[in-house]
Structure formats: structure tokens, C-alpha cells
Design an enzyme around this catalytic site. Structure first.
Site, PDB file in Angstrom:
ATOM      1  CD1 TRP A 130      -2.580   1.473   0.768  1.00 52.06           C
ATOM      2  CD2 TRP A 130      -2.023   1.762   2.823  1.00 52.06           C
ATOM      3  NE1 TRP A 130      -3.459   2.358   1.085  1.00 52.06           N
ATOM      4  CE2 TRP A 130      -3.080   2.558   2.481  1.00 52.06           C
ATOM      5  CE3 TRP A 130      -1.628   1.534   4.092  1.00 52.06           C
ATOM      6  CZ2 TRP A 130      -3.862   3.585   3.270  1.00 52.06           C
ATOM      7  CZ3 TRP A 130      -2.269   2.315   4.708  1.00 52.06           C
ATOM      8  CH2 TRP A 130      -3.236   3.474   4.643  1.00 52.06           C
ATOM      9  CG  ASP A 211      -1.413  -2.340   7.984  1.00 50.92           C
ATOM     10  OD1 ASP A 211      -2.293  -2.182   9.065  1.00 50.92           O
ATOM     11  OD2 ASP A 211      -1.275  -1.900   7.056  1.00 50.92           O
ATOM     12  CE  LYS A 246     -10.467   1.063   4.947  1.00 52.74           C
ATOM     13  NZ  LYS A 246      -9.754   1.131   3.786  1.00 52.74           N
TER      14      LYS A 246
HETATM   15  C1  LIG Z   1      -3.186  -1.843   4.204  1.00 52.68           C
HETATM   16  C2  LIG Z   1      -3.923  -0.812   5.153  1.00 52.68           C
HETATM   17  N1  LIG Z   1      -3.415  -0.320   6.229  1.00 52.68           N
HETATM   18  C3  LIG Z   1      -3.673   0.504   6.942  1.00 52.68           C
HETATM   19  C4  LIG Z   1      -5.016   1.457   6.511  1.00 52.68           C
HETATM   20  C5  LIG Z   1      -5.249   2.457   7.557  1.00 52.68           C
HETATM   21  O1  LIG Z   1      -6.573   3.033   7.382  1.00 52.68           O
HETATM   22  P1  LIG Z   1      -7.242   4.121   8.595  1.00 52.68           P
HETATM   23  O2  LIG Z   1      -5.986   5.095   8.894  1.00 52.68           O
HETATM   24  O3  LIG Z   1      -8.020   4.746   7.759  1.00 52.68           O
HETATM   25  O4  LIG Z   1      -7.777   3.238   9.516  1.00 52.68           O
HETATM   26  C6  LIG Z   1      -5.501   0.993   5.307  1.00 52.68           C
HETATM   27  C7  LIG Z   1      -6.674   1.916   4.944  1.00 52.68           C
HETATM   28  O5  LIG Z   1      -6.904   1.970   3.682  1.00 52.68           O
HETATM   29  C8  LIG Z   1      -5.059   0.151   4.571  1.00 52.68           C
HETATM   30  O6  LIG Z   1      -5.588  -0.194   3.573  1.00 52.68           O
END
Ligand SMILES: Cc1ncc(COP(=O)(O)O)c(C=O)c1O
Length: 401
Positions: A130, A211, A246
Site C-alpha cells: 500500500w 498491519d 473498514k
Molecule cells: C493496508 C492498510 N493499512 C492501514 C490502513 C489504515 O486505514 P485508516 O487509517 O483509515 O484506519 C488502510 C486503509 O486503507 C489500509 O489499506
């Protein structure tokens, strides 16, 4: 002072969101932004969240500060959700948790903790990973490197390559893994592959930084934590960044946590004290509202059951969409095998088309995705599946790679 600054280009995802909004074509399809969507194309507030929120608002008596570590009951509830109530690391008092502003906040806290322990640490991330991993972790000043992961030809995992790469890392390296629903590939480790990685982590004294942004949206709430639970039971130290964006649909409430599993209660306490300092020096305290909602859901059997049901619906919808999309793709585009999409998990898959083809999807067909051809499966629905599949077929025909 500010006039001397360079003007930066807009973030590619935000730029694509704006282009999608400005597109007047009624057939337009947004597969770019990483949020869950239902059959109507909406990102609804979960019913369990609505109910829990009403209760939080009815019972809350103060808006006074909580603490840098956040809501203790939320932290405990997430530890149990991540590790399972009976995990030996919980029984051994080796787990500490800090509430974080979303999974992003948790990733950055983890990076800052690693830096505080050893600023020369290198964090190894999968190829691809990501895009925000690089920004969030690299932003702490830590160095990043890549390890082999995705096999684009098969749309699967290059597990031999991954094992060989991790086997060669210098002792003490940090390895960022995704617990489930790998972003951007959808390619996850099987339970057997997690087991096979364990001796490599032990031998190399590697630190897993895991993660987990999609718990429950891959195989199931407990199933998606297989690797975390195994590593936390078998290795002396593990870091886990959790997002509630999510699976609770709490995106804008910025709700998440960082778990530290340490070799002893004493080491875990030291790590938590550093994390409290780090939080204090960045944003001081995490936002309360989302965590209060999660605490309410986790502490109430009826709400918890309702929430689990809603996560199950999201998961089943994405599995169904993956199958239907591949059927439509095979009908429109029989010369290419897209079946790997049905073997992947969660919200994302890479279509495997090049940037010019991604551009043609946008310009000629009003179908939006990120430049690496990552699609958000949840952006598909019964009414647009066949249209998107036909557009892919046409673009592949007209713009052969
Ligand atoms: C792989 C991954 N890690 C972490 C996150 C962290 O999301 P947030 O900061 O919105 O909780 C996301 C969100 O798209 C993600 O896809």
C-alpha cells in the site's frame, strides 16, 4: 515563508476522486477509493454502530480528556478481538495497547517506537505494498526496503521468493506483513505459509510488524488473525497495527490501535511508556468517539452479534462479487484468465493492465481505478459488473500491451 514552498501535485487517489465526481457520464464506476460500498453504491453506517452511538451519546457525561494511551476498555476489547481471549501472550501479561487515530496513526506510532528502540532499523515491505506504508513509515525517518511478494503472472504469491528474501535479511530486521486482505493485491498467506515463515523469523530474529486493516473481511474474524495469533504465541516480540475503519465502517472517526507484544511484562511496559510519549509529542490524545462506539459494541452481546452479522454480509458480498466479476470477465475476455481474482481476499485486486490501459478505462469508459490497476471489488455491483467486464475486454483488445 510559504511563498518559497513548492506546490505539490494532488494525491493521485484524491485526484481520481475529484475526476470521478466531475464526470457527468451516468455509467461512471468508481473502483478507486478504498471504502466498502453496498449494492446501492453507498458506504452505510452499520446498524450496530448507529445503535452503539446512540447509547454512547445518551450515557456520556463529560468530554474531558481521556489519556494519550486512550480508552482502556477499547484497548482491551481490541486485544481480545485481535488475539482471542485466551491467547498466551495476554495470559502472560506481555501485551500493551495504545489507541491510535486510525490504522494510519497506529502504523506511524509503530514506526516511531521502532525508531526510538533502534533508529538504524530497516523496515522491509512487500512488493507491491500500500503506497501509504512508504509514506507513513518512511515519514518517521526509518529506512524502507522491499521483499518479493506478488507473482503478477499468476496473480498469486511468490512464496519461495518471499521465503528466500526474508531468509537473507540481517538479524533484527523489521518485516511489515499484512494480516489479511493484502492491499493492493488481495493475495494473502495461507495458514500453512504463516507456519512456514515462523522458523525464518525465529532464526533471523526478525520483528514482524503486522498491519491489519480488514479483520473479518477476508476469511472471518478469527481466521484473518491466524498469522498474528501464531506469531504472538511463538515469537518474543510482535507489533500489530489495527484499523477499525473498514470492519466497523468508522472511517472518519479515526479509530485504531497499536498492540505491542513483548518478551516480558517489563519490556511491554517500557514500550508503552515510549508510545505514550510519542503520542504526546504528535497529537497528544487520540479522538474518543469511534473508540467509545467500538467499546460499546464489544461490551454488549446483542450489539456484538449484530456487528458480526454485518461484517459477514460485507465479506459475503465481496466474495460473491469476485465470483460474478470473473464470470463476466471470462465471457467478455475469454483469451485471458482472471480466475486469480476469486482466490484473492478483501477489497482489492490488481487487474494487471498497464497505465495506458487504466487511462483508457477512465477516458473511454468512465471506469476509475488507481494507476497500478488496483480495483476496489466493493465498487462493483450487479448493475455495473458486465459493463466493467466489457470495458476491460475492449481496452485489452484495442490497446494490447
Ligand atoms: C493496508 C492498510 N493499512 C492501514 C490502513 C489504515 O486505514 P485508516 O487509517 O483509515 O484506519 C488502510 C486503509 O486503507 C489500509 O489499506
Amino acid at each position: 515563508m510559504f511563498d518559497s514552498l513548492d506546490r505539490l501535485p494532488p494525491d493521485p487517489i484524491l485526484g481520481s476522486m475529484a475526476a470521478y465526481r466531475a464526470d457527468a457520464d451516468p455509467a461512471k464506476v468508481d473502483l478507486g477509493v478504498g471504502v466498502y460500498r453496498d449494492e446501492r453504491g453507498e458506504t452505510p453506517i452499520l446498524a450496530a454502530v448507529k445503535r452503539a452511538e446512540a447509547s454512547v451519546l445518551a450515557h456520556q457525561t463529560t468530554k474531558s480528556y481521556v489519556s494519550s494511551i486512550g480508552n482502556a476498555q477499547f484497548n482491551r476489547a481490541l486485544e481480545e478481538l485481535t488475539l482471542g481471549v485466551e491467547h498466551p501472550a495476554l495470559a502472560g501479561g506481555q501485551v500493551r495497547t495504545i489507541q491510535a487515530p486510525g490504522g494510519c496513526g497506529a502504523l506511524r506510532l509503530g514506526a516511531e517506537l521502532i525508531k526510538a528502540a533502534d533508529a538504524r532499523s530497516v523496515v522491509h515491505v512487500s512488493t507491491p505494498t500500500w503506497a501509504n506504508h512508504t509514506a507513513l513509515i518512511g515519514g518517521s525517518g526509518l529506512k524502507l526496503a522491499n521483499y518479493v511478494y506478488y507473482d503478477a503472472a499468476r496473480g498469486g504469491l511468490n512464496f519461495e521468493g518471499m521465503m528466500a528474501a526474508l531468509g537473507k535479511l540481517p538479524s533484527g530486521s523489521v518485516v511489515l506483513l499484512q494480516a489479511c486482505c493484502h492491499n493492493p493485491t488481495g493475495v494473502d498467506l495461507t495458514d500453512a505459509q504463516w507456519r512456514a515463515l515462523l522458523p525464518i523469523f525465529k532464526r533471523g530474529a526478525l520483528l514482524p510488524f503486522i498491519d491489519m486493516a480488514y479483520q473479518g473481511l477476508g476469511r472471518g474474524i478469527a481466521e484473518d488473525t491466524f498469522g498474528i495469533r501464531l506469531f504472538a504465541a511463538e515469537l518474543p516480540e510482535v507489533l500489530v497495527a489495527v484499523s477499525c475503519s473498514k470492519n466497523f465502517g468508522l472511517y472518519r472517526e479515526r479509530t485504531g490501535a497499536l498492540h505491542v507484544i513483548a518478551a516480558s511484562a517489563g519490556a511491554a511496559d517500557k514500550a508503552l511508556s515510549q508510545l505514550a510519549r510519542i503520542a504526546r509529542t504528535i497529537y497528544s490524545m487520540p479522538p474518543d468517539h469511534g473508540a467509545a462506539i467500538v467499546q460499546e459494541i464489544m461490551g454488549n452481546d446483542a450489539l456484538r452479534t449484530e456487528w458480526l452479522g454485518e461484517v459477514g454480509v460485507m465479506r459475503a458480498r465481496m466474495t460473491g462479487l469476485r465470483n460474478e466479476f470473473v464470470q463476466q470477465l471470462s465471457a467478455s475476455c475469454p483469451q485471458r484468465d482472471f480466475a486469480c481474482i476469486t482466490r484473492q481476499f478483501g477489497m482489492f485486486s490488481l487487474l494487471g493492465i498497464n497505465t495506458a490501459q487504466v487511462h483508457a478505462m477512465r477516458v473511454a469508459h468512465h471506469v476509475y481505478m488507481t494507476d497500478d490497476s488496483r480495483i476496489n471489488i466493493a465498487g462493483l455491483r450487479a448493475g455495473n459488473l458486465a459493463y466493467v467486464a466489457r470495458a476491460v475486454a475492449q481496452v485489452l483488445r484495442e490497446r494490447a500491451q
